[in-house]
Enzyme design. Structure first.
Site, mmCIF file in Angstrom:
data_model
loop_
_atom_site.group_PDB
_atom_site.id
_atom_site.type_symbol
_atom_site.label_atom_id
_atom_site.label_comp_id
_atom_site.label_asym_id
_atom_site.label_seq_id
_atom_site.Cartn_x
_atom_site.Cartn_y
_atom_site.Cartn_z
ATOM 1 C CG MET A 6 -1.861 -1.197 1.231
ATOM 2 S SD MET A 6 -3.410 -0.869 2.079
ATOM 3 C CE MET A 6 -2.833 -0.454 3.704
ATOM 4 C CD GLU A 44 15.958 -0.565 4.570
ATOM 5 O OE1 GLU A 44 16.206 -1.758 4.320
ATOM 6 O OE2 GLU A 44 16.307 0.363 3.817
ATOM 7 C CG HIS A 88 6.980 -1.573 2.167
ATOM 8 N ND1 HIS A 88 6.895 -0.504 3.019
ATOM 9 C CD2 HIS A 88 5.740 -2.117 2.126
ATOM 10 C CE1 HIS A 88 5.654 -0.390 3.461
ATOM 11 N NE2 HIS A 88 4.934 -1.356 2.947
ATOM 12 C CD GLN A 103 -5.661 -3.650 3.174
ATOM 13 O OE1 GLN A 103 -5.457 -4.297 2.151
ATOM 14 N NE2 GLN A 103 -4.729 -3.536 4.118
ATOM 15 N N GLY A 118 5.164 -10.055 4.143
ATOM 16 C CA GLY A 118 5.929 -9.928 5.383
ATOM 17 C C GLY A 118 5.232 -10.632 6.542
ATOM 18 C CE LYS A 121 4.199 -4.286 11.811
ATOM 19 N NZ LYS A 121 2.791 -4.114 11.528
ATOM 20 C CG LEU A 140 11.052 -0.773 10.182
ATOM 21 C CD1 LEU A 140 11.918 -0.721 8.925
ATOM 22 C CD2 LEU A 140 11.242 0.504 10.996
ATOM 23 C CB SER A 156 3.015 2.663 6.208
ATOM 24 O OG SER A 156 3.681 1.795 5.318
ATOM 25 N NE ARG A 157 -2.948 1.900 9.655
ATOM 26 C CZ ARG A 157 -3.303 0.870 8.872
ATOM 27 N NH1 ARG A 157 -2.571 -0.233 8.854
ATOM 28 N NH2 ARG A 157 -4.370 0.954 8.098
HETATM 29 P P1 AMP Z 1 1.618 -2.754 3.493
HETATM 30 O O1 AMP Z 1 2.114 -1.723 2.541
HETATM 31 O O2 AMP Z 1 1.583 -2.301 4.912
HETATM 32 O O3 AMP Z 1 0.344 -3.410 3.029
HETATM 33 O O4 AMP Z 1 2.706 -3.909 3.476
HETATM 34 C C1 AMP Z 1 3.112 -4.523 2.276
HETATM 35 C C2 AMP Z 1 3.894 -5.766 2.603
HETATM 36 O O5 AMP Z 1 5.024 -5.416 3.395
HETATM 37 C C3 AMP Z 1 3.074 -6.779 3.436
HETATM 38 O O6 AMP Z 1 3.361 -8.093 2.980
HETATM 39 C C4 AMP Z 1 3.591 -6.541 4.828
HETATM 40 O O7 AMP Z 1 3.474 -7.679 5.656
HETATM 41 C C5 AMP Z 1 5.047 -6.220 4.548
HETATM 42 N N1 AMP Z 1 5.630 -5.497 5.687
HETATM 43 C C6 AMP Z 1 5.123 -4.416 6.331
HETATM 44 N N2 AMP Z 1 5.919 -4.054 7.370
HETATM 45 C C7 AMP Z 1 6.944 -4.949 7.380
HETATM 46 C C8 AMP Z 1 8.099 -5.127 8.204
HETATM 47 N N3 AMP Z 1 8.356 -4.317 9.232
HETATM 48 N N4 AMP Z 1 8.935 -6.151 7.935
HETATM 49 C C9 AMP Z 1 8.678 -6.988 6.884
HETATM 50 N N5 AMP Z 1 7.618 -6.871 6.064
HETATM 51 C C10 AMP Z 1 6.763 -5.871 6.305
#
Ligand code: AMP
Length: 274
Positions: free
Chosen positions: A24, A29, A31, A55, A140, A142, A177, A179-180
């Site tokens: 998103m 780091e 991502h 979502q 991830g 996470k 880590l 984005s929020r």
């Molecule tokens: P998002 O942009 O938050 O939807 O995340 C995109 C992808 O990055 C998802 O597969 C997340 O699980 C992964 N991700 C987000 N934060 C982390 C992190 N700190 N370490 C590893 N992967 C992450």
């Protein structure tokens, strides 16, 4: 790196191994680690950047979710991405007649606190799989429950691709880590690593054979005293996301807690080797 906005422009041609990292945006780091991993394993790396409205719940942060397309584009390029796919919402969501629900798995923990969240995730990821036809898709750990949901969907709907789940990238003080994290005030940012340190301390107690329930109660109490509003802090089986009364080789601690208005989620392996 090519930026692609149309569905036609992203279709797979040829037989090069294609890796997909769905995101998103608002890259960090975490991502980048997924993109770099894909780079080492695939001929062609596609990153999708789509702030998925399905979502987000009605009271959640869709309108203020961080957006930084130009910076993201530079970061993706530096991680060796070939194609950055930034579709318009109307192209991806033409109607909401069809929906992917993972019975059971989507209902507890994150699903219970964010009704409809995983339907929104699974529906859009299914669409991205159809549109982009990746050979491997990277996620991830996470977002551990998201990994379980995507794995169940991929198996049950026979998507012909491999999934790769990658470890959580953390700040030096242990905060995962996200984005929020930009929403945290300086004071909240100082408090935030306690979620991870409490999970670690609890995992250590469990590894030494302590009874699970009292450990979880202690952890919840400690975090509440520190000022977290704890949504859940539990030991679970990572395939079903059912609570585990006893630790096993596979068990995981999952946690979600709010600091002010910001909701943090995290998880850690918490095995008991007997
Ligand atoms: P998002 O942009 O938050 O939807 O995340 C995109 C992808 O990055 C998802 O597969 C997340 O699980 C992964 N991700 C987000 N934060 C982390 C992190 N700190 N370490 C590893 N992967 C992450």
């Amino acid at each position: 790196m090519k930026v692609v906005r149309s569905l036609e422009g992203i279709q797979k041609t040829g037989d090069r191994v294609r890796g997909l990292v769905p995101t998103m945006g608002a890259f960090h780091e975490g991502h980048l680690s997924l993109m770099r991993k894909a780079r080492t394993e695939c001929d062609e790396v596609v990153v999708s950047l789509f702030v998925n409205p399905l979502q987000f719940g009605p009271t959640e942060d869709l309108s203020r979710y961080p957006r930084q397309e130009e910076r993201d584009s530079e970061m993706a390029e530096s991680a060796g991405v070939d194609l950055l796919f930034i579709p318009a919402a109307e192209e991806i969501i033409r109607s909401t007649r069809a929906n992917v629900t993972l019975k059971g798995l989507s209902d507890h923990y994150e699903g219970a606190h964010r009704p409809g969240h995983f339907d929104g995730v699974a529906t859009i990821v299914a669409k991205l799989f159809h549109i982009i036809s990746p050979d491997v898709a990277y996620f991830g750990l996470k977002d551990r429950q998201q990994c379980a949901v995507i794995q169940a969907m991929t198996e049950d709907l026979n998507f012909p691709l491999k999934l790769s789940f990658q470890p959580t990238i953390r700040d030096r003080d242990g905060l995962a880590l996200s984005s929020r994290n930009v929403y945290l005030s300086p004071e909240e940012r100082r408090m935030a690593p306690s979620l991870y340190s409490t999970m670690r301390a609890t995992a250590e107690r469990i590894a030494k054979g302590a009874s699970v329930l009292p450990c979880l109660v202690d952890a919840r109490e400690q975090l509440s005293e520190e000022g977290f509003a704890v949504d859940y802090f539990d030991l679970i089986d990572p395939r079903t996301f059912e609570a585990a009364e006893k630790a096993s080789l596979e068990t995981v601690i999952v946690a979600a807690a709010k600091l002010g208005k910001t909701r943090l989620i995290d998880n850690i392996d918490a095995p008991f080797r007997g």
